[in-house]
Motif scaffolding. Structure first.
Motif, short mmCIF file in Angstrom:
data_model
loop_
_atom_site.label_atom_id
_atom_site.label_comp_id
_atom_site.label_asym_id
_atom_site.label_seq_id
_atom_site.Cartn_x
_atom_site.Cartn_y
_atom_site.Cartn_z
N GLU A 25 -8.78 -5.38 2.68
CA GLU A 25 -7.50 -4.96 3.26
C GLU A 25 -6.67 -4.20 2.23
N TYR A 26 -6.68 -4.70 1.00
CA TYR A 26 -5.93 -4.05 -0.07
C TYR A 26 -6.45 -2.63 -0.31
N MET A 27 -7.76 -2.49 -0.49
CA MET A 27 -8.34 -1.17 -0.77
C MET A 27 -8.14 -0.23 0.41
N SER A 28 -8.34 -0.74 1.61
CA SER A 28 -8.20 0.10 2.80
C SER A 28 -6.79 0.65 2.92
N GLY A 29 -5.79 -0.21 2.72
CA GLY A 29 -4.41 0.23 2.83
C GLY A 29 -4.05 1.26 1.77
N HIS A 30 -4.54 1.05 0.55
CA HIS A 30 -4.22 1.98 -0.52
C HIS A 30 -4.95 3.32 -0.35
N LEU A 31 -6.17 3.28 0.11
CA LEU A 31 -6.89 4.53 0.35
C LEU A 31 -6.27 5.31 1.51
N ASP A 32 -5.80 4.59 2.51
CA ASP A 32 -5.12 5.23 3.63
C ASP A 32 -3.89 6.00 3.13
N ASN A 33 -3.13 5.37 2.22
CA ASN A 33 -1.94 6.03 1.68
C ASN A 33 -2.31 7.14 0.70
N LEU A 34 -3.43 7.01 0.02
CA LEU A 34 -3.91 8.10 -0.82
C LEU A 34 -4.21 9.33 0.03
N MET A 35 -4.88 9.11 1.17
CA MET A 35 -5.18 10.24 2.08
C MET A 35 -3.90 10.87 2.61
N ALA A 36 -2.90 10.03 2.89
CA ALA A 36 -1.63 10.57 3.38
C ALA A 36 -0.97 11.44 2.32
N PRO A 51 0.80 -1.23 0.00
CA PRO A 51 0.00 0.00 0.00
C PRO A 51 0.83 1.27 0.00
N GLN A 52 2.04 1.21 0.59
CA GLN A 52 2.89 2.41 0.63
C GLN A 52 3.21 2.92 -0.77
N GLY A 53 3.18 2.00 -1.76
CA GLY A 53 3.46 2.41 -3.14
C GLY A 53 2.48 3.45 -3.64
N MET A 54 1.25 3.44 -3.14
CA MET A 54 0.25 4.43 -3.55
C MET A 54 0.71 5.85 -3.20
N LYS A 55 1.09 6.04 -1.96
CA LYS A 55 1.56 7.37 -1.55
C LYS A 55 2.83 7.75 -2.29
N LYS A 56 3.74 6.81 -2.43
CA LYS A 56 5.03 7.13 -3.03
C LYS A 56 4.89 7.52 -4.50
N TYR A 104 -16.80 -0.68 0.76
CA TYR A 104 -16.60 0.53 -0.04
C TYR A 104 -17.73 1.53 0.21
N LYS A 105 -18.94 1.03 0.27
CA LYS A 105 -20.08 1.90 0.58
C LYS A 105 -19.88 2.57 1.94
N HIS A 106 -19.50 1.80 2.94
CA HIS A 106 -19.29 2.33 4.29
C HIS A 106 -18.19 3.39 4.27
N PHE A 107 -17.11 3.13 3.54
CA PHE A 107 -16.00 4.07 3.47
C PHE A 107 -16.46 5.39 2.84
N ILE A 108 -17.19 5.30 1.72
CA ILE A 108 -17.66 6.51 1.04
C ILE A 108 -18.59 7.31 1.94
N GLU A 109 -19.50 6.64 2.63
CA GLU A 109 -20.42 7.33 3.54
C GLU A 109 -19.66 8.05 4.65
N LYS A 110 -18.60 7.43 5.14
CA LYS A 110 -17.87 7.98 6.27
C LYS A 110 -17.02 9.20 5.89
N TYR A 111 -16.48 9.17 4.66
CA TYR A 111 -15.50 10.20 4.30
C TYR A 111 -15.96 11.14 3.19
N THR A 112 -17.26 11.15 2.90
CA THR A 112 -17.79 12.04 1.88
C THR A 112 -18.87 12.92 2.50
N THR A 113 -18.81 14.21 2.18
CA THR A 113 -19.78 15.14 2.75
C THR A 113 -20.99 15.32 1.84
#
Length: 513
Positions: free
Chosen positions: A427-438, A380-385, A489-498
């Motif tokens: 786990e894959y999507m969560s880790g990559h989205l976490d690094n995207l946010m970073a 997942p770190q590759g996403m941020k890098k 993915y639905k839960h993630f979008i609901e949590k982090y989208t206004t």
């Protein structure tokens, strides 16, 4: 099962993103899923569509691993409304799809008739998306080209392809551009070109004998000719869009690259230089000409006169650049130098054009968790890098993650329920989205994320043997069932989208779905 899934989602979200309830994404951020015409539509000869290169290729015995083809695929041509309902259910606000060139211009390229039945299909698809508050994000070329252009003049090996692509794009802008605000010229030219013209495993299957099992081709020269014509086709279309359509239609136009992250195998200067060569023969190969007007210096030094040149007229069009960079990111690799030392076979994939070798292993330890797909690892770190690398090199041009996802190879021992409980994908999507946010927190101008893919689909050479979908597809019946990742993915979008970028709307008259 529902309780277990809820607990898993809750714990994973808390671990990955902390307990801060402040949204991490701007309200204009696009959350979506991605697809392509050949992988999804089916209806390969319906309503006047012509034959594409992939229609012809997949009908040749031995071309596809499981012997399948995309004649039906997941039948989105007939089932787009139910697919849009699946998108709406998981709260996405955008859908990335591509237009079948052969469905719009079935014969004789720019000298032939426009197939209005094909235009009508995309009109209906776009209108139905907008009715559900989902923004269309449209790709013009996603690997499939009319076979007759290949037969007539060799497609991307000829400068004629530039005029045909411009003509095709003009039709799409004219008929669809009033509602499409995001256009992509090419999907992954840096990925498709080596597969099609260097090792010859994708159509038109051209390569030199020492590079693959091909009947014709020149692996040393043709990849760079084909990519050059794609780059100039992009430039011609962007120039036309800016001059003819952009002011009135208000859209943006960009290109999508396959973006692996590379790290040096060691701290040696040689491996560090090899790592930059790897990016030069991948991302920089396409983006440097578009944004800087010239090929990267590493390519010029290594290829010399093999590398095509840009005329002054070409450079003038290239200055029109792009509005955004699309990033398809899946995996990361170590890179070792092959100039000062000999790279032995079996130690990784040798890229002789750049004199480097890439591998997932360092002293026997993988860069990230390996998967059954030999090209996909979980780092997942590759996403941020990769985002920070592109931010720094290209003056923080706006970026979209246009593909990111996790694939499972078919396992006959797995039940459908086991396919549905796809916690590895979560786990894959969560880790990559976490690094995207970073990366966003560090200033990267990232404006969207598209999961590959809404549905299990036809995955090119793998056929139906590789599943990337958030929804399981029974390919015998085309029944579609949400996997655990769809709920996540639905839960993630609901949590982090206004709020959604596209309000639901009523479309009347010619724009009626």
């Amino acid at each position: 099962m529902v309780i277990v899934l809820f607990l898993f989602i809750s714990s994973l979200t808390a671990i990955s993103h902390g307990l801060d309830e402040t949204p991490s994404f701007p309200n204009y951020f696009l959350f979506g899923t991605a697809s392509s015409s050949y992988q999804y539509e089916g209806a390969y000869l319906s309503d006047g569509k012509g034959m594409s290169n992939w229609d012809v290729f997949t009908h040749k015995p031995g071309s596809i691993d499981d012997g399948s083809n995309g004649d039906v695929a997941v039948d989105q041509y007939h089932r787009y409304l139910e697919d849009i309902d699946l998108m709406k259910a998981i709260k996405v606000n955008s859908y990335r799809f591509s237009i079948s060139w052969a469905r719009i211009l079935p014969a004789e390229g720019r000298f032939g008739e426009v197939n209005l039945a094909g235009i009508n299909y995309y009109n209906k698809l776009i209108n139905a998306l907008l009715l559900k508050g989902i923004q269309p994000f449209v790709t013009l070329f996603h690997f499939d080209i009319p076979q007759e252009l290949e037969d007539r003049y060799g497609a991307w090996l000829s400068p004629q392809s530039q005029e045909d692509f411009k003509f095709f794009a003009d039709i799409c802008f004219k008929y669809l551009g009033d509602r499409v605000k995001y256009w992509v010229t090419f999907n992954e030219p840096n990925y498709i070109v080596p597969l099609a013209y260097r090792i010859g495993i994708f159509p038109p299957c051209r390569c030199s004998s020492k590079f693959g099992d091909c009947n014709e081709g020149d692996s040393e020269k043709e990849p760079f000719v084909a990519a050059h014509n794609m780059i100039l086709s992009h430039a011609a279309v962007v120039d036309m869009y800016r001059n003819k359509y952009q002011t009135e239609q208000g859209g943006k136009i960009g290109i999508v690259l396959h973006c692996d992250w590379f790290e040096p195998l060691s701290n040696s200067t040689e491996d560090k230089l090899a790592t930059e060569r790897a990016q030069s023969f991948n991302i920089k190969w396409i983006l440097d000409p578009i944004l800087f007007g010239k090929y990267p210096k590493e390519m010029e030094m290594i290829l010399g006169t093999i590398l095509p040149k840009f005329s002054s007229n070409d450079k003038a069009k290239l200055r029109r650049g792009l509005d955004f960079i699309g990033i398809n990111h899946y995996a990361s690799y170590y890179v070792r130098d092959c100039i000062s030392t000999v790279c032995e076979s079996g130690q990784g994939v040798t890229r002789t054009e750049g004199l480097y070798q890439q591998t997932s292993l360092k002293n026997g330890v993988p860069i990230g968790e390996l998967t059954p797909c030999d090209w996909l690892n979980v780092y997942p770190q590759g996403m941020k890098k990769i985002l920070i690398y592109l931010k720094d090199r290209y003056n923080n041009t706006p970026m979209f993650i246009t593909e990111n996802g996790y694939g499972n190879l078919n396992d006959p021992d797995l039940t459908e329920e086991e396919y549905l409980n796809d916690f590895k994908r979560i786990e894959y999507m969560s880790g990559h989205l976490d690094n995207l946010m970073a990366a966003i927190r560090e200033g990267a101008d990232v404006r969207g994320y598209f999961a590959w893919s809404l549905l299990d689909n036809f995955e090119w050479k793998f056929g139906f043997s590789l599943r990337f979908g958030l929804h399981h597809v029974d390919f015998a019946t085309l029944k579609k069932t949400p996997k655990s990742s769809a709920s996540w993915y639905k839960h993630f979008i609901e949590k982090y989208t206004t709020e959604s970028i596209v309000a639901e709307q009523t479309i009347e008259g010619k724009y009626q779905a």
